[in-house]
Design a protein around this motif. Structure first.
Motif, short mmCIF file in Angstrom:
data_model
loop_
_atom_site.label_atom_id
_atom_site.label_comp_id
_atom_site.label_asym_id
_atom_site.label_seq_id
_atom_site.Cartn_x
_atom_site.Cartn_y
_atom_site.Cartn_z
N ARG A 13 131.83 49.85 -57.82
CA ARG A 13 131.02 49.28 -56.72
C ARG A 13 131.10 47.77 -56.95
O ARG A 13 131.22 47.17 -58.05
N SER A 15 129.26 44.19 -56.87
CA SER A 15 127.91 43.72 -57.17
C SER A 15 127.82 42.16 -56.88
O SER A 15 128.66 41.41 -56.93
N PRO A 76 127.72 44.48 -51.59
CA PRO A 76 127.39 45.80 -51.59
C PRO A 76 126.76 46.12 -50.51
O PRO A 76 126.06 45.43 -49.76
N PRO A 78 125.23 49.68 -49.76
CA PRO A 78 124.76 50.87 -49.79
C PRO A 78 123.81 51.44 -48.79
O PRO A 78 123.00 50.71 -47.93
N GLU A 80 121.18 54.73 -47.70
CA GLU A 80 120.19 55.54 -48.05
C GLU A 80 120.51 56.60 -48.84
O GLU A 80 119.90 57.15 -49.51
N ASP A 82 123.70 56.90 -50.55
CA ASP A 82 124.64 56.70 -51.66
C ASP A 82 123.97 56.89 -52.91
O ASP A 82 123.28 55.95 -53.61
N ARG A 123 115.91 52.29 -56.84
CA ARG A 123 116.94 51.39 -55.98
C ARG A 123 117.35 50.07 -57.36
O ARG A 123 116.56 49.30 -57.73
N ASP A 124 118.84 50.18 -57.30
CA ASP A 124 119.15 48.99 -58.37
C ASP A 124 119.08 47.82 -57.67
O ASP A 124 119.06 47.50 -56.43
N ASP A 126 121.55 45.89 -56.74
CA ASP A 126 122.37 45.90 -55.57
C ASP A 126 122.11 46.59 -54.40
O ASP A 126 122.76 46.67 -53.50
N TYR A 128 121.78 49.90 -54.48
CA TYR A 128 122.14 51.59 -54.69
C TYR A 128 121.28 52.42 -55.23
O TYR A 128 120.15 51.75 -56.01
N ARG A 129 121.13 53.61 -54.73
CA ARG A 129 120.08 54.45 -55.25
C ARG A 129 120.35 55.22 -56.43
O ARG A 129 121.60 55.83 -56.67
#
Length: 142
Positions: A13, A15, A76, A78, A80, A82, A123-124, A126, A128-129
């Motif tokens: 991915r 970042s 990124p 992403p 919902e 991902d 959620r991170d 970036d 992403y989940r």
């Protein structure tokens, strides 16, 4: 090696901020840094200039690669759905959620209510989940 269940998987991915991502995945979730490469403008060849961070559990069959090209950044994107799902086979520890939030994560409702029933979505940095599922993985059930 043939393509089968023993093949190692790399989830790659982009970042925005590798330092923030590293805090989330290592100090928050507890993954190890498996490899790191800083960006170097003078590099030549494939992957030149990219900064890389690979995190995972040392003996797992997968790892997460986070990359940043400082010269031509890919942000990124992403959605919902991902998701990276980790099956815990039990409750999600409150201290783990607190650690993830302290290190840049944010608990969010899942788009699919299945994940709110069977886990917690974070959620991170970036976007992403990460889903921490209370279920046990069983290929027969999925």
């Amino acid at each position: 090696m043939p393509v089968n269940g023993r093949a190692h998987i790399r989830i790659a991915r982009p970042s925005r901020d590798l330092a923030a991502a590293e805090r989330f995945w290592t100090q928050g979730l507890g993954l190890d840094v498996l490899f790191r490469k800083e960006s170097a403008a003078a590099e030549a060849g494939p992957g030149a200039g990219y900064a890389l961070l690979m995190v995972g559990w040392r003996y797992a069959g997968w790892h997460l690669e986070l990359a940043r090209d400082p010269h031509h950044p890919v942000l990124p994107g992403p959605g919902e759905e991902d998701l990276l799902v980790i099956y815990l086979d039990g409750p999600v520890p409150d201290d783990l959620l607190a650690r993830l939030e302290r290190h840049g994560g944010r608990c969010v409702p899942a788009r699919n209510p299945y994940w709110d029933t069977w886990g917690v979505t974070v959620r991170d940095p970036d976007g992403y989940r990460l889903v921490l599922s209370t279920r046990q993985w069983s290929s027969a059930e999925h």
